[in-house]
Design a protein around this motif. Structure first.
Motif, PDB file in Angstrom:
ATOM      1  N   ARG A  26      -7.489  -1.303  22.024  1.00 53.18           N
ATOM      2  CA  ARG A  26      -6.377  -0.517  21.469  1.00 53.18           C
ATOM      3  C   ARG A  26      -5.390  -1.459  20.757  1.00 53.18           C
ATOM      4  NH1 ARG A  26      -4.666   1.353  25.900  1.00 53.18           N
ATOM      5  NH2 ARG A  26      -3.010  -0.175  26.186  1.00 53.18           N
ATOM      6  N   MET A  27      -5.041  -2.568  21.407  1.00 53.04           N
ATOM      7  CA  MET A  27      -4.091  -3.513  20.848  1.00 53.04           C
ATOM      8  C   MET A  27      -4.645  -4.181  19.592  1.00 53.04           C
ATOM      9  SD  MET A  27      -2.430  -6.851  22.719  1.00 53.04           S
ATOM     10  CE  MET A  27      -3.975  -7.760  22.832  1.00 53.04           C
ATOM     11  N   GLN A  28      -5.895  -4.621  19.652  1.00 50.66           N
ATOM     12  CA  GLN A  28      -6.475  -5.369  18.530  1.00 50.66           C
ATOM     13  C   GLN A  28      -6.878  -4.479  17.363  1.00 50.66           C
ATOM     14  OE1 GLN A  28      -8.026  -9.470  20.315  1.00 50.66           O
ATOM     15  NE2 GLN A  28      -9.484  -7.839  20.627  1.00 50.66           N
ATOM     16  N   MET A  34      -2.341  -7.342  14.487  1.00 52.43           N
ATOM     17  CA  MET A  34      -3.245  -8.256  13.794  1.00 52.43           C
ATOM     18  C   MET A  34      -2.722  -8.723  12.438  1.00 52.43           C
ATOM     19  SD  MET A  34      -5.324  -8.356  16.237  1.00 52.43           S
ATOM     20  CE  MET A  34      -6.583  -9.406  15.549  1.00 52.43           C
ATOM     21  N   GLU A  35      -1.459  -8.440  12.133  1.00 53.17           N
ATOM     22  CA  GLU A  35      -0.913  -8.784  10.816  1.00 53.17           C
ATOM     23  C   GLU A  35      -1.148 -10.247  10.439  1.00 53.17           C
ATOM     24  OE1 GLU A  35       3.324  -8.662   8.350  1.00 53.17           O
ATOM     25  OE2 GLU A  35       3.305  -8.154  10.488  1.00 53.17           O
ATOM     26  N   PHE A  36      -1.021 -11.156  11.394  1.00 52.17           N
ATOM     27  CA  PHE A  36      -1.155 -12.584  11.104  1.00 52.17           C
ATOM     28  C   PHE A  36      -2.378 -13.199  11.777  1.00 52.17           C
ATOM     29  CE2 PHE A  36       3.443 -11.657  10.828  1.00 52.17           C
ATOM     30  CZ  PHE A  36       3.593 -11.881   9.472  1.00 52.17           C
ATOM     31  N   LEU A  37      -3.338 -12.368  12.114  1.00 51.10           N
ATOM     32  CA  LEU A  37      -4.563 -12.807  12.785  1.00 51.10           C
ATOM     33  C   LEU A  37      -5.763 -12.253  12.043  1.00 51.10           C
ATOM     34  CD1 LEU A  37      -3.279 -11.909  16.337  1.00 51.10           C
ATOM     35  CD2 LEU A  37      -3.586 -14.239  15.470  1.00 51.10           C
ATOM     36  N   MET A  38      -6.876 -12.937  12.173  1.00 52.80           N
ATOM     37  CA  MET A  38      -8.099 -12.411  11.578  1.00 52.80           C
ATOM     38  C   MET A  38      -8.444 -11.092  12.267  1.00 52.80           C
ATOM     39  SD  MET A  38      -8.977 -14.362   9.113  1.00 52.80           S
ATOM     40  CE  MET A  38     -10.686 -13.938   8.784  1.00 52.80           C
ATOM     41  N   PRO A  39      -8.867 -10.087  11.509  1.00 49.85           N
ATOM     42  CA  PRO A  39      -9.152  -8.788  12.118  1.00 49.85           C
ATOM     43  C   PRO A  39     -10.313  -8.851  13.107  1.00 49.85           C
ATOM     44  CG  PRO A  39      -9.744  -8.815   9.780  1.00 49.85           C
ATOM     45  CD  PRO A  39      -9.105 -10.129  10.081  1.00 49.85           C
ATOM     46  N   VAL A  40     -10.222  -7.981  14.094  1.00 49.68           N
ATOM     47  CA  VAL A  40     -11.309  -7.784  15.057  1.00 49.68           C
ATOM     48  C   VAL A  40     -11.968  -6.484  14.621  1.00 49.68           C
ATOM     49  CG1 VAL A  40     -11.876  -7.433  17.480  1.00 49.68           C
ATOM     50  CG2 VAL A  40     -10.020  -8.999  16.858  1.00 49.68           C
ATOM     51  N   PRO A  41     -13.166  -6.553  14.041  1.00 53.39           N
ATOM     52  CA  PRO A  41     -13.716  -5.409  13.319  1.00 53.39           C
ATOM     53  C   PRO A  41     -14.156  -4.223  14.165  1.00 53.39           C
ATOM     54  CG  PRO A  41     -15.294  -7.208  13.344  1.00 53.39           C
ATOM     55  CD  PRO A  41     -14.020  -7.731  13.951  1.00 53.39           C
ATOM     56  N   ASP A  42     -14.516  -4.469  15.429  1.00 53.95           N
ATOM     57  CA  ASP A  42     -15.043  -3.364  16.226  1.00 53.95           C
ATOM     58  C   ASP A  42     -14.912  -3.690  17.711  1.00 53.95           C
ATOM     59  OD1 ASP A  42     -17.187  -5.153  16.846  1.00 53.95           O
ATOM     60  OD2 ASP A  42     -18.335  -4.394  15.139  1.00 53.95           O
ATOM     61  N   VAL A  49     -13.719 -11.196  22.746  1.00 54.29           N
ATOM     62  CA  VAL A  49     -12.450 -11.883  23.017  1.00 54.29           C
ATOM     63  C   VAL A  49     -12.228 -11.938  24.534  1.00 54.29           C
ATOM     64  CG1 VAL A  49      -9.930 -11.764  22.741  1.00 54.29           C
ATOM     65  CG2 VAL A  49     -11.429 -11.281  20.788  1.00 54.29           C
ATOM     66  N   ALA A  50     -12.435 -10.820  25.213  1.00 54.81           N
ATOM     67  CA  ALA A  50     -12.304 -10.790  26.680  1.00 54.81           C
ATOM     68  C   ALA A  50     -13.346 -11.690  27.334  1.00 54.81           C
ATOM     69  CB  ALA A  50     -12.424  -9.358  27.193  1.00 54.81           C
ATOM     70  N   ASP A  51     -14.581 -11.674  26.816  1.00 52.94           N
ATOM     71  CA  ASP A  51     -15.631 -12.551  27.360  1.00 52.94           C
ATOM     72  C   ASP A  51     -15.213 -14.014  27.283  1.00 52.94           C
ATOM     73  OD1 ASP A  51     -17.282 -10.331  27.803  1.00 52.94           O
ATOM     74  OD2 ASP A  51     -18.458 -10.656  25.966  1.00 52.94           O
ATOM     75  N   SER A 162     -11.995 -21.947  11.452  1.00 51.48           N
ATOM     76  CA  SER A 162     -12.713 -20.680  11.618  1.00 51.48           C
ATOM     77  C   SER A 162     -12.337 -19.635  10.580  1.00 51.48           C
ATOM     78  CB  SER A 162     -12.459 -20.120  13.021  1.00 51.48           C
ATOM     79  OG  SER A 162     -11.063 -19.883  13.199  1.00 51.48           O
ATOM     80  N   THR A 163     -11.361 -19.941   9.731  1.00 50.65           N
ATOM     81  CA  THR A 163     -10.904 -18.999   8.711  1.00 50.65           C
ATOM     82  C   THR A 163     -11.463 -19.423   7.353  1.00 50.65           C
ATOM     83  OG1 THR A 163      -8.884 -18.675   9.999  1.00 50.65           O
ATOM     84  CG2 THR A 163      -8.848 -17.912   7.729  1.00 50.65           C
ATOM     85  N   PRO A 164     -11.994 -18.477   6.579  1.00 49.33           N
ATOM     86  CA  PRO A 164     -12.625 -18.842   5.299  1.00 49.33           C
ATOM     87  C   PRO A 164     -11.675 -19.566   4.342  1.00 49.33           C
ATOM     88  CG  PRO A 164     -13.088 -16.547   5.879  1.00 49.33           C
ATOM     89  CD  PRO A 164     -12.067 -17.039   6.857  1.00 49.33           C
ATOM     90  N   THR A 165     -12.223 -20.497   3.592  1.00 45.28           N
ATOM     91  CA  THR A 165     -11.461 -21.210   2.570  1.00 45.28           C
ATOM     92  C   THR A 165     -10.861 -20.199   1.603  1.00 45.28           C
ATOM     93  OG1 THR A 165     -12.930 -23.112   2.767  1.00 45.28           O
ATOM     94  CG2 THR A 165     -11.624 -22.954   0.738  1.00 45.28           C
ATOM     95  N   GLY A 166      -9.586 -20.395   1.289  1.00 44.28           N
ATOM     96  CA  GLY A 166      -8.898 -19.507   0.365  1.00 44.28           C
ATOM     97  C   GLY A 166      -8.264 -18.292   1.019  1.00 44.28           C
TER      98      GLY A 166
END
Length: 190
Positions: A26-28, A34-42, A49-51, A162-166
């Motif tokens: 629900r949070m993610q 997630m405004e400043f984080l990479m999205p968690v798609p599903d 993330v919990a694992d 871990s974040t794509p270039t650009g």
């Protein structure tokens, strides 16, 4: 290794339970979180993330605790300490991190939880330093880092591997806090 539980005046920072995965998703899945984080798609990615949080506790005896506010919610978010999982100029290092459901923003929970995590890191773990990172535009997290007594390492900016270039979230700012720093310890529960 059993994960410790931490208590503050209003929060219990505890190990993960199966039901926490619903709150995590629900949070993610909320764009404000997630405004400043990479999205968690599903949901599958959210459960990973919990694992990872549970695995970190199993391997190291500490990690990202679930933040529970008794009488308010079983899942307000999470906060804790993790080993930085990539090589960078400041690693090896332990990072403090937090993520809270927007329904519980503005209550001071993140500050309270972070102070407890810092006290655990410097006390029980005897860490010499704890770091924090975020994107330059994340004013809320940067303000919290400063409230905690962390200082920005002006020479520490780096690109998150871990974040794509650009990608606009790739550039990160680094904050540091040394043991004996000036953060306020949490008040014990009443």
């Amino acid at each position: 290794m059993d994960a410790p539980t931490l208590a503050t005046a209003r929060l219990v920072l505890r190990p993960w339970r199966a039901a926490d995965r619903n709150g995590l998703w629900r949070m993610q899945s909320d764009p404000r979180t997630m405004e400043f984080l990479m999205p968690v798609p599903d949901r599958v990615a959210s459960d990973r993330v919990a694992d990872r949080a549970e695995d970190h506790f199993a391997r190291h005896g500490f990690g990202l605790w679930v933040a529970e506010a008794p009488g308010v919610t079983d899942f307000a978010g999470y906060c804790g300490l993790v080993h930085v999982p990539y090589a960078e100029h400041f690693t090896p290092a332990v990072e403090i991190g937090w993520r809270f459901d927007p329904a519980f923003w503005g209550r001071g929970y993140a500050t309270e939880a972070a102070r407890a995590a810092l006290a655990f890191g410097f006390g029980r773990l005897s860490l010499a330093e704890i770091v924090a990172i975020t994107v330059p535009a994340n004013a809320r997290s940067r303000a919290l880092m400063e409230r905690l007594g962390m200082t920005r390492d002006r020479d520490g900016d780096f690109d998150l591997p871990s974040t794509p270039t650009g990608h606009p979230l790739r550039r990160q700012v680094l904050y540091r806090l040394k043991a004996g720093g000036s953060f306020s310890r949490p008040r014990p529960p009443a």
